[in-house]
Scaffold this motif. Sequence first.
Motif, PDB file in Angstrom:
ATOM      1  N   ARG A   1       5.503   0.742   3.786  1.00 10.48           N
ATOM      2  CA  ARG A   1       4.370  -0.200   3.720  1.00 10.48           C
ATOM      3  C   ARG A   1       3.440   0.143   2.562  1.00 10.48           C
ATOM      4  N   TRP A   2       3.181   1.439   2.357  1.00  7.56           N
ATOM      5  CA  TRP A   2       2.231   1.820   1.309  1.00  7.56           C
ATOM      6  C   TRP A   2       2.817   1.628  -0.089  1.00  7.56           C
TER       7      TRP A   2
ATOM      8  N   ARG B   1      -9.991  -8.075   3.414  1.00  5.14           N
ATOM      9  CA  ARG B   1     -10.416  -8.186   4.803  1.00  5.14           C
ATOM     10  C   ARG B   1     -11.088  -6.909   5.310  1.00  5.14           C
TER      11      ARG B   1
ATOM     12  N   THR C   1      -0.772   8.680  13.531  1.00  3.14           N
ATOM     13  CA  THR C   1      -0.439   7.939  12.303  1.00  3.14           C
ATOM     14  C   THR C   1      -1.365   8.329  11.148  1.00  3.14           C
ATOM     15  N   GLY C   2      -2.675   8.463  11.458  1.00  3.07           N
ATOM     16  CA  GLY C   2      -3.651   8.771  10.410  1.00  3.07           C
ATOM     17  C   GLY C   2      -3.355  10.070   9.687  1.00  3.07           C
TER      18      GLY C   2
ATOM     19  N   LEU D   1      -6.335   3.670   7.166  1.00  2.00           N
ATOM     20  CA  LEU D   1      -5.784   3.204   8.447  1.00  2.00           C
ATOM     21  C   LEU D   1      -6.037   1.712   8.642  1.00  2.00           C
TER      22      LEU D   1
ATOM     23  N   MET E   1     -13.996 -10.449   6.847  1.00  2.00           N
ATOM     24  CA  MET E   1     -14.187  -9.054   7.128  1.00  2.00           C
ATOM     25  C   MET E   1     -13.673  -8.691   8.493  1.00  2.00           C
ATOM     26  N   ASN E   2     -13.214  -7.476   8.637  1.00  2.75           N
ATOM     27  CA  ASN E   2     -12.484  -7.189   9.857  1.00  2.75           C
ATOM     28  C   ASN E   2     -13.000  -5.936  10.544  1.00  2.75           C
ATOM     29  N   VAL E   3     -14.298  -5.926  10.805  1.00  2.10           N
ATOM     30  CA  VAL E   3     -14.923  -4.740  11.385  1.00  2.10           C
ATOM     31  C   VAL E   3     -14.373  -4.464  12.773  1.00  2.10           C
TER      32      VAL E   3
ATOM     33  N   THR F   1      -3.210  -1.144   9.019  1.00  2.00           N
ATOM     34  CA  THR F   1      -3.223  -2.111  10.118  1.00  2.00           C
ATOM     35  C   THR F   1      -3.112  -3.528   9.579  1.00  2.00           C
TER      36      THR F   1
ATOM     37  N   HIS G   1     -10.210   7.941   5.072  1.00  2.00           N
ATOM     38  CA  HIS G   1      -9.239   8.032   6.176  1.00  2.00           C
ATOM     39  C   HIS G   1      -9.281   6.734   6.989  1.00  2.00           C
TER      40      HIS G   1
ATOM     41  N   VAL H   1       1.131  -1.094  -1.809  1.00  2.00           N
ATOM     42  CA  VAL H   1      -0.190  -0.781  -2.388  1.00  2.00           C
ATOM     43  C   VAL H   1      -0.009  -0.112  -3.745  1.00  2.00           C
TER      44      VAL H   1
ATOM     45  N   LEU I   1      -0.481   9.427   7.410  1.00  2.00           N
ATOM     46  CA  LEU I   1      -0.879   8.598   6.261  1.00  2.00           C
ATOM     47  C   LEU I   1      -1.598   9.454   5.219  1.00  2.00           C
TER      48      LEU I   1
ATOM     49  N   THR J   1     -11.365  -5.118  14.028  1.00  2.00           N
ATOM     50  CA  THR J   1      -9.936  -4.828  14.195  1.00  2.00           C
ATOM     51  C   THR J   1      -9.707  -3.385  14.608  1.00  2.00           C
ATOM     52  N   PRO J   2      -9.001  -3.162  15.703  1.00  2.00           N
ATOM     53  CA  PRO J   2      -8.715  -1.779  16.077  1.00  2.00           C
ATOM     54  C   PRO J   2      -7.785  -1.131  15.054  1.00  2.00           C
ATOM     55  N   VAL J   3      -8.126   0.054  14.697  1.00  2.00           N
ATOM     56  CA  VAL J   3      -7.341   0.747  13.680  1.00  2.00           C
ATOM     57  C   VAL J   3      -6.124   1.378  14.337  1.00  2.00           C
ATOM     58  N   SER J   4      -4.990   1.280  13.671  1.00  2.00           N
ATOM     59  CA  SER J   4      -3.754   1.727  14.312  1.00  2.00           C
ATOM     60  C   SER J   4      -3.509   3.218  14.123  1.00  2.00           C
ATOM     61  N   ASP J   5      -4.435   4.018  14.605  1.00  2.00           N
ATOM     62  CA  ASP J   5      -4.224   5.461  14.534  1.00  2.00           C
ATOM     63  C   ASP J   5      -3.491   5.892  15.802  1.00  2.00           C
ATOM     64  N   ARG J   6      -2.277   5.384  15.919  1.00  2.00           N
ATOM     65  CA  ARG J   6      -1.598   5.570  17.200  1.00  2.00           C
ATOM     66  C   ARG J   6      -1.045   6.990  17.355  1.00  2.00           C
TER      67      ARG J   6
END
Lengths: 197, 192
Positions: free
Chosen positions: B53-54, A145, B18-19, A187, B1-3, A191, A183, B57, B22, B5-10
Amino acid sequence: MTEGVDADERATERVPDDSALLMAAKEGDTSAFDSLVRTHTNRLYRVALRIVDDPVEAEDAVQEAWVSAWRALATFRGDAAASTWLYRVVTNAALSQVRKRKPTVPLDLAEESPLAAVSPEGTGDPEGTALREEETRRVHTAIARLEPSQRLPLVLRELEGMSYEEVAEVLEVNITALRSRLHRARLALLTELREVP
Amino acid sequence: MNVETPVSDRPLPCGHRTGELLDYHLDGENTALEQHLATCPHCRAELAEIAERWGAVRRAAETPVRAPEGLLERTLAVLRESRDHETGEWVELQQERGRLYIRPTATVSLTRGLVRRILRETPELALLSCVPEGRVLRVDLVATYPAAAGRLLPELRQRIEAGLVEHLGVSAPEITVRLADVAPPARNEHER
């Protein structure tokens, strides 16, 4: 490189042999080129599949990659590792497959990824194997995705286990640009992983 | 594709994001953040969640990918077909008991072998490539400066053509021989 990769596929151990074979192929030695095809086709397929997430498209990408590599032999100057050059050719072919797609309705999050068929070897633990398959499916669905500009560095770095320098060389970008893309890709994947059931 | 989607760099209550965590989890190389982690419960909790979560991966990366049955054979077949399509024409050789058809790739291979054998006598020249261009086979060479390439090339072309005619008869393809590159002399030769 990825721990799941067989030791004989590790690129760093094959650099001198592969470069010599590519140089011989450049002179017109087809058997040298075929030898490279025999050695690397499975690895190129794995990279392609991780990028396109479709077995048919991955096979097309691999075949297109080898034909392109043969045609572009004159551009191989031996200053880059053969494996880097081959990774570049296959990522370009995989990207080309993705771009050829007609616009479709976005995949249902729960739809099964073809990579779900990529299962761990039998462990004698059916429940554990099923859970692992499910987890792998979730990861690959999430990766599929991502937009291609994020997917490529992510697959090469996080799944193929390449160094920043190797990925930068394959994608022909500088390290700073790569770090920035990676980076954002990480992220975006995080998500997706939070969202994929 | 998910252009979109807001990235969760909270941002976390401590101001870190978060970034950052990570990247730290995957690359390390952040001494200041490492020191901060020792005292920040928010970052430690976020890092633990990222690690969990990672982990999926990492495990996916370790899962072997099996290529489909027959992939290699199909790939080689596609490649050979493509090569033959691009590698000029089959050579037809008349023999006493019938005709012999020679693949274009075999002609390239034969030419390459011939050139390399001939070049053993002229170390100042090396074969760079041997590629078909339609009905013509193009032989590209690299010369070590100051090779007398202008004098050597026509003679070389004649010898290659003669060798090919000897093996392939009148059906031998036309040859062009080019000087494609000039390499600097080896250091010891230069100083001599």
